[in-house]
Design a protein around this motif. Structure first.
Motif, PDB file in Angstrom:
ATOM      1  N   PRO A  88       0.835  -1.220   0.000  1.00 56.38           N
ATOM      2  CA  PRO A  88       0.000   0.000   0.000  1.00 56.38           C
ATOM      3  C   PRO A  88       0.857   1.253   0.000  1.00 56.38           C
ATOM      4  CG  PRO A  88      -0.744  -1.583   1.646  1.00 56.38           C
ATOM      5  CD  PRO A  88       0.573  -2.070   1.171  1.00 56.38           C
ATOM      6  N   ARG A  89       0.235   2.337  -0.449  1.00 58.21           N
ATOM      7  CA  ARG A  89       0.898   3.644  -0.451  1.00 58.21           C
ATOM      8  C   ARG A  89       0.548   4.395   0.836  1.00 58.21           C
ATOM      9  NH1 ARG A  89       2.723   6.010  -5.369  1.00 58.21           N
ATOM     10  NH2 ARG A  89       2.531   4.613  -7.160  1.00 58.21           N
ATOM     11  N   GLY A  90       1.500   5.171   1.325  1.00 59.54           N
ATOM     12  CA  GLY A  90       1.256   6.017   2.494  1.00 59.54           C
ATOM     13  C   GLY A  90       1.037   7.455   2.068  1.00 59.54           C
ATOM     14  N   ILE A  91      -0.041   8.064   2.531  1.00 54.67           N
ATOM     15  CA  ILE A  91      -0.382   9.441   2.152  1.00 54.67           C
ATOM     16  C   ILE A  91      -0.787  10.217   3.396  1.00 54.67           C
ATOM     17  CG2 ILE A  91      -1.942  10.904   0.800  1.00 54.67           C
ATOM     18  CD1 ILE A  91      -2.209   8.700  -1.225  1.00 54.67           C
ATOM     19  N   ALA A 107      -4.393  11.649  -6.098  1.00 54.62           N
ATOM     20  CA  ALA A 107      -3.475  12.044  -7.171  1.00 54.62           C
ATOM     21  C   ALA A 107      -2.104  11.477  -6.821  1.00 54.62           C
ATOM     22  CB  ALA A 107      -3.418  13.556  -7.294  1.00 54.62           C
ATOM     23  N   LEU A 108      -1.627  10.535  -7.613  1.00 55.19           N
ATOM     24  CA  LEU A 108      -0.343   9.904  -7.361  1.00 55.19           C
ATOM     25  C   LEU A 108       0.769  10.735  -7.993  1.00 55.19           C
ATOM     26  CD1 LEU A 108      -1.345   6.170  -7.985  1.00 55.19           C
ATOM     27  CD2 LEU A 108      -1.476   7.527  -5.882  1.00 55.19           C
ATOM     28  N   PRO A 109       2.019  10.520  -7.578  1.00 61.04           N
ATOM     29  CA  PRO A 109       3.133  11.283  -8.162  1.00 61.04           C
ATOM     30  C   PRO A 109       3.114  11.217  -9.689  1.00 61.04           C
ATOM     31  CG  PRO A 109       3.894  10.075  -6.247  1.00 61.04           C
ATOM     32  CD  PRO A 109       2.485   9.616  -6.480  1.00 61.04           C
ATOM     33  N   GLY A 110       3.278  12.400 -10.314  1.00 59.52           N
ATOM     34  CA  GLY A 110       3.175  12.503 -11.765  1.00 59.52           C
ATOM     35  C   GLY A 110       1.890  13.137 -12.236  1.00 59.52           C
ATOM     36  N   THR A 111       0.913  13.246 -11.325  1.00 61.35           N
ATOM     37  CA  THR A 111      -0.353  13.912 -11.660  1.00 61.35           C
ATOM     38  C   THR A 111      -0.154  15.429 -11.665  1.00 61.35           C
ATOM     39  OG1 THR A 111      -1.572  12.126 -10.592  1.00 61.35           O
ATOM     40  CG2 THR A 111      -2.785  14.162 -11.005  1.00 61.35           C
ATOM     41  N   VAL A 112      -0.833  16.094 -12.582  1.00 58.59           N
ATOM     42  CA  VAL A 112      -0.822  17.562 -12.611  1.00 58.59           C
ATOM     43  C   VAL A 112      -2.258  18.035 -12.415  1.00 58.59           C
ATOM     44  CG1 VAL A 112      -0.297  19.632 -13.925  1.00 58.59           C
ATOM     45  CG2 VAL A 112       1.165  17.621 -14.144  1.00 58.59           C
ATOM     46  N   ILE A 119       2.077  16.965  -8.709  1.00 54.46           N
ATOM     47  CA  ILE A 119       2.134  16.152  -7.489  1.00 54.46           C
ATOM     48  C   ILE A 119       3.392  15.285  -7.521  1.00 54.46           C
ATOM     49  CG2 ILE A 119       0.955  14.407  -6.105  1.00 54.46           C
ATOM     50  CD1 ILE A 119      -0.441  17.123  -6.194  1.00 54.46           C
ATOM     51  N   ALA A 120       4.109  15.272  -6.416  1.00 56.02           N
ATOM     52  CA  ALA A 120       5.305  14.430  -6.282  1.00 56.02           C
ATOM     53  C   ALA A 120       5.355  13.899  -4.858  1.00 56.02           C
ATOM     54  CB  ALA A 120       6.571  15.238  -6.601  1.00 56.02           C
ATOM     55  N   ALA A 121       6.077  12.816  -4.667  1.00 56.86           N
ATOM     56  CA  ALA A 121       6.286  12.287  -3.319  1.00 56.86           C
ATOM     57  C   ALA A 121       7.181  13.259  -2.554  1.00 56.86           C
ATOM     58  CB  ALA A 121       6.922  10.909  -3.387  1.00 56.86           C
ATOM     59  N   ARG A 122       6.746  13.619  -1.339  1.00 56.37           N
ATOM     60  CA  ARG A 122       7.557  14.556  -0.563  1.00 56.37           C
ATOM     61  C   ARG A 122       7.389  14.262   0.925  1.00 56.37           C
ATOM     62  NH1 ARG A 122       4.828  19.297   1.304  1.00 56.37           N
ATOM     63  NH2 ARG A 122       2.593  19.233   0.890  1.00 56.37           N
ATOM     64  N   LYS A 123       8.418  14.635   1.682  1.00 55.78           N
ATOM     65  CA  LYS A 123       8.393  14.388   3.118  1.00 55.78           C
ATOM     66  C   LYS A 123       7.675  15.521   3.818  1.00 55.78           C
ATOM     67  CE  LYS A 123      11.260  12.992   7.036  1.00 55.78           C
ATOM     68  NZ  LYS A 123      12.633  12.649   7.501  1.00 55.78           N
ATOM     69  N   THR A 124       6.700  15.200   4.650  1.00 61.33           N
ATOM     70  CA  THR A 124       5.944  16.190   5.391  1.00 61.33           C
ATOM     71  C   THR A 124       5.412  15.567   6.666  1.00 61.33           C
ATOM     72  OG1 THR A 124       4.055  17.690   5.303  1.00 61.33           O
ATOM     73  CG2 THR A 124       3.838  15.655   4.072  1.00 61.33           C
ATOM     74  N   ASP A 130       3.106   9.805  -0.403  1.00 62.78           N
ATOM     75  CA  ASP A 130       3.258   9.282  -1.759  1.00 62.78           C
ATOM     76  C   ASP A 130       2.027   9.624  -2.597  1.00 62.78           C
ATOM     77  OD1 ASP A 130       4.651   8.030  -3.707  1.00 62.78           O
ATOM     78  OD2 ASP A 130       4.068   5.992  -3.144  1.00 62.78           O
ATOM     79  N   GLY A 131       1.651  10.918  -2.629  1.00 64.94           N
ATOM     80  CA  GLY A 131       0.474  11.344  -3.389  1.00 64.94           C
ATOM     81  C   GLY A 131      -0.368  12.301  -2.553  1.00 64.94           C
ATOM     82  N   MET A 132      -1.581  12.567  -3.020  1.00 65.19           N
ATOM     83  CA  MET A 132      -2.483  13.482  -2.319  1.00 65.19           C
ATOM     84  C   MET A 132      -3.920  13.033  -2.514  1.00 65.19           C
ATOM     85  SD  MET A 132      -2.918  17.631  -2.678  1.00 65.19           S
ATOM     86  CE  MET A 132      -3.916  17.603  -4.157  1.00 65.19           C
ATOM     87  N   ILE A 133      -4.656  12.911  -1.405  1.00 63.60           N
ATOM     88  CA  ILE A 133      -6.090  12.630  -1.473  1.00 63.60           C
ATOM     89  C   ILE A 133      -6.809  13.937  -1.763  1.00 63.60           C
ATOM     90  CG2 ILE A 133      -8.077  11.721  -0.224  1.00 63.60           C
ATOM     91  CD1 ILE A 133      -6.139  10.050   1.446  1.00 63.60           C
ATOM     92  N   CYS A 134      -7.711  13.946  -2.758  1.00 67.52           N
ATOM     93  CA  CYS A 134      -8.185  15.197  -3.364  1.00 67.52           C
ATOM     94  C   CYS A 134      -9.606  15.560  -2.967  1.00 67.52           C
ATOM     95  CB  CYS A 134      -8.123  15.090  -4.891  1.00 67.52           C
ATOM     96  SG  CYS A 134      -6.466  14.780  -5.517  1.00 67.52           S
TER      97      CYS A 134
END
Length: 854
Positions: A88-91, A107-112, A119-124, A130-134
């Motif tokens: 699974p992906r962590g978001i 939106a997974l990494p690579g989505t515009v 959208i890119a994977a980033r530490k926060t 690993d993406g963004m729930i929209c």
């Protein structure tokens, strides 16, 4: 502005394969529907459906609580060691309107996303997201409420993690936004736009708004509706059609189908509930606004009436509104006949009877309201609702029953309800108007020789019924109900020109008619403006609105005639609510603004109108609407219009000639203002007389010149401004100004062209003359005396020096004049020049007490 999804439009008109929004815009602009914007694919990249497997709430130091989520993205999961998508992906997500097991959109990494926002994977927050729930707003679907999108399994049956959310939400389809002019309200619907596309391309159009034989008629047990409009607007009742239908046993908690929600969001509306979505969808599709009520909250009969003083209503947006007696209301009989207000007719319903999740029986309203009543109510309450936009532009009154049936069908199909056979249909729609038009009228107005088939065919194409009156060449045209804008022959001609094609109208340059050119006044005004500009003054334009406070700054007395000004009913500013009676008031305001911004050396002038009302003059009468006023009424209006002469004014401040290596420069003084006035008079062709005056605000007493015509009429003033005025306006010291009535100068000028005198071939004789007079004698008086005494031999006279001092005595001044003498028939002798000199001195001595300076 309406949004047009191509797939939706294709349900009403045949579209060619591969049609793009750009080509659709080209086709529609041909018939007058302009493109506003093309909304392309809003999102690109891997936007997918994911299932929330786990959700851990983690409080942060800043007080915010985030969710660390593990989601199942199906084929888009993180690869394991063997390269299989099983991990699974962590978001990280800050929204809290979802729980474990929900299907959401990520939106997974690579989505515009719209913005663009990649959208890119980033530490926060201590994790790698690993993406963004929209949410809907992040996907460009409008402000769809709080939180992210949670998919309803009942609506989106069969959707699995990893499925493409772009297609699911309709984000990959192009949508054309068009601009609709106010006279074509029928194009605020797919039905109307499809009809126009058919007109443009000839594509086959199927009208979904035509009543069919399966529509149920009114029944005796229908929900009773009464119209009691005691105060109709412009003689037209506020409501002439009111249809009600009842659907029982509706599951109010049922969600709207996915296709309906997708189309609503594409059209720019937020899905809310099945009943609301169904009425909004039919409105967007057909153009008929509708409203759904909770039937259990209503008490028959429904009464359509005007508001009474003191009534209030809480509308669906939660605002408590004080109603106006001009508002048209929907009421019911809870507490008495028509006692309870349910909504503002054609604008917005009330909160008390709206459909809720506990609703089981729904009353559907489809009505036709007077456009003017709706428009005034919407503006009065600042409620530009989607319903009001359509009603105020004109809705097809024959559409109500069809639209109500469509809503009933949707509620039955998707809400599990049952259509009640009881139907009410209050129908007082007047007959369609018949417009009489000559067959040759389009050719006469447009200038194109349209054939009979083009004229009649076009009118029939837009839905008109055309009857030809034998050999008279007259057409009797019955306009369709969906075109309330077609009220006369000119509107029908416009339709012929529009649909045959504006490109068929040739560009013909009209021949300029022969004329006399500019009027005398126009030539004079242009000459004055050009002369002042050549003299070094810059022309400005100022607003003609002033206030009494500006006159106070200029020191005008309380009884000054310039304080009588015309007041505006609806001024731009409360501080400047009157029309100027003096051009200098606004010009000095312009000068002050320039000085405040660092421009202290000024030479400005303005030509403009002033308004000079007469105290106690009769007011203009109110003219009738819809008919030509009588000659007496027009004469009364003309008599009430105050005089508006054109003045010219100027202000000179600071250095007129700037200092530099060429010299010390020169400051502007009163002589410059007077010279400008003389220039204006010369260009206008009028003779003026200048004399000093003791007191004329805003000028300095004793340093103000009065400008008169030769008949004694005062036409202006020039000189140095009063020191207190200069201080009040923060202008440079010793600022000078002038203002003259240009119209009076032009009127006083001779109408006949000047006859040029003979040019003498004999030599010029020169003579200088210095006269001593009392210091209070105006130089102009001495000048006039010398000129008159010199006689016909005088060709030119100029004052070239003014001297005061001990040599001429206390209270005296010396004025030196240069005389240029010439005869037409001989060379002047010394005796001739002596005689002229003695005559000039004698004339000055007799008229102003002048003595020849030793």
């Amino acid at each position: 502005m309406p949004n047009i999804p191509l797939t939706w439009l294709g349900e009403h008109v045949e579209l060619p394969a591969g049609l793009t929004a750009e080509q659709l815009a080209v086709d529609l602009v041909r018939v007058g529907l302009e493109e506003e914007e093309v909304h392309g694919a809003a999102v690109t990249g891997p936007l997918v459906v994911v299932r929330v497997l786990s959700l851990v709430k983690e409080p942060q130091k800043n007080g915010k609580v985030i969710n660390w989520c593990q989601v199942d993205a199906g084929a888009h999961n993180t690869l394991d060691d063997d390269g299989r998508p099983t991990v699974p992906r962590g978001i990280v997500c800050g929204a809290h309107n979802f729980v474990e097991g929900d299907l959401v959109v990520a939106a997974l990494p690579g989505t515009v996303l719209p913005g663009p926002f990649p959208i890119a994977a980033r530490k926060t927050y201590g994790h790698v997201s690993d993406g963004m729930i929209c949410s809907t707003s992040e996907l460009g679907l409008g402000e769809g409420g709080d939180g992210i999108i949670v998919l309803d399994p009942a609506v989106h049956a069969g959707v699995e993690p990893g499925d493409d959310a772009i297609a699911l939400l309709g984000l990959g389809e192009e949508v054309l936004e068009i601009n609709v002019t106010p006279d074509r309200g029928y194009c605020f619907s797919m039905r109307g736009v499809a009809r126009e596309y058919s007109h443009s391309t000839g594509a086959r159009f199927t009208d979904p708004g035509l009543p069919s034989g399966s529509l149920p008629g009114a029944t005796a047990d229908g929900f009773e509706v009464v119209v009691e409009d005691d105060a109709p607007v412009h003689g037209v009742a506020g409501c002439d059609r009111f249809v009600t239908r009842v659907v029982r046993g509706v599951d109010a908690s049922a969600a709207s189908p996915a296709w309906m929600q997708r189309r609503l969001t594409q059209a720019g509306m937020r899905p809310i509930s099945l009943a609301v979505d169904a009425t909004n969808y039919v409105m967007l599709d057909l153009g008929q606004p509708l409203h759904a009520y909770d039937l259990s909250t209503l008490v028959a009969p429904v009464v359509v009436r005007r508001a009474t003083t003191g009534e209030r209503l809480v509308t669906l947006d939660g605002t408590d509104r004080a109603l106006d007696t001009g508002d048209l209301l929907i009421t019911d009989s809870a507490g008495g006949r028509g006692a309870r207000v349910l909504g503002l007719a054609g604008v917005m319903g009330g909160a008390e009877t709206e459909v809720s999740y506990s609703t089981t029986d729904v009353l559907v309203e489809a009505a036709h309201f007077d456009p003017i009543s709706v428009a005034r109510t919407a503006r009065r309450h600042r409620l530009p609702s989607e319903a009001a936009k359509r009603f105020e532009r004109g809705v097809d009154p024959r559409l109500a029953a069809v639209a109500a049936q469509r809503v009933v069908d949707l509620l039955v199909e998707h809400g599990g309800g049952t259509a009640d056979p009881a139907v009410s249909d209050l129908d007082a729609v007047p007959e369609r108007p018949v417009v009489e038009m000559a067959l040759t009228e389009p050719a006469r107005l447009v200038g194109v020789d349209y054939t009979r088939d083009q004229v009649v065919g076009t009118l029939e194409q837009i839905g008109c019924t055309v009857v030809e009156q034998g050999a008279t060449g007259t057409l009797l045209v019955t306009v369709p109900t969906w075109r309330p804008d077609l009220t006369g022959a000119a509107e029908l001609v416009e339709e012929v020109a529009r649909l045959v094609g504006y490109d068929q109208i040739p560009s013909v340059l009209p021949v300029a008619p022969a004329g006399s050119g500019l009027t005398r006044g126009q030539r004079a005004r242009r000459s004055v403006a050009r002369g002042l500009a050549e003299h070094g003054l810059a022309e400005v334009l100022s607003y003609p609105f002033v206030g009494q406070a500006q006159l106070d700054e200029l020191g005008l007395p309380a009884d000054d005639e310039r304080r009588t000004m015309l007041s505006l009913v609806n001024p731009i500013s409360a501080e400047k609510g009157q029309m100027r009676s003096s051009l200098l008031v606004t010009l000095l305001d312009t000068a002050r603004r320039n000085v405040a911004r660092g421009r202290s050396d000024l030479a400005l002038f303005e030509l403009g109108l002033v308004t000079l009302p007469v105290a106690g003059a009769p007011a203009a009468p109110a003219l009738p609407v819809g008919q030509r006023p009588s000659d007496e009424q027009l004469a009364a209006v003309a008599a009430a219009v105050p005089a508006q002469p054109r003045h010219v004014a100027g202000v000179l401040a600071g250095s007129l000639e700037l200092p530099g290596w060429w010299g010390t420069g020169r400051a502007a003084d009163w002589t410059d203002a007077l010279a400008a006035v003389r220039l204006v008079a010369e260009r206008a062709g009028a003779e003026i007389v200048v004399s000093s005056t003791s007191d004329r605000a805003p000028w300095h007493p004793g340093r103000c010149a009065e400008v008169r015509l030769t008949d004694g009429t005062v036409v202006g003033h020039a000189g140095e401004l009063h020191p207190k005025v200069v201080e009040q306006l923060a202008l440079p010291a010793r600022t000078v100004a002038f203002e003259v009535d240009l119209d009076a100068l032009v009127s006083a000028a001779p109408t006949e062209p000047r006859q040029a005198g003979l040019v003498s071939t004999f030599p010029l004789a020169k003579e200088d003359l210095a006269l001593v007079v009392d210091a209070g004698v105006p130089a102009q008086d001495v000048f006039d005396a010398v000129r008159d005494g010199a006689g016909d031999l005088l060709e030119d006279l100029r004052l070239f020096d003014v001297f005061t001092g001990e040599q001429v005595g206390e209270g005296k001044k010396s004025l030196a004049f240069s005389l240029r003498l010439r005869a037409q028939d001989r060379t002047l002798t010394a005796q001739d020049t002596v005689a002229v000199r003695e005559a000039a001195v004698a004339s000055a001595a007799a008229r102003v007490g002048a003595e020849l300076r030793a």
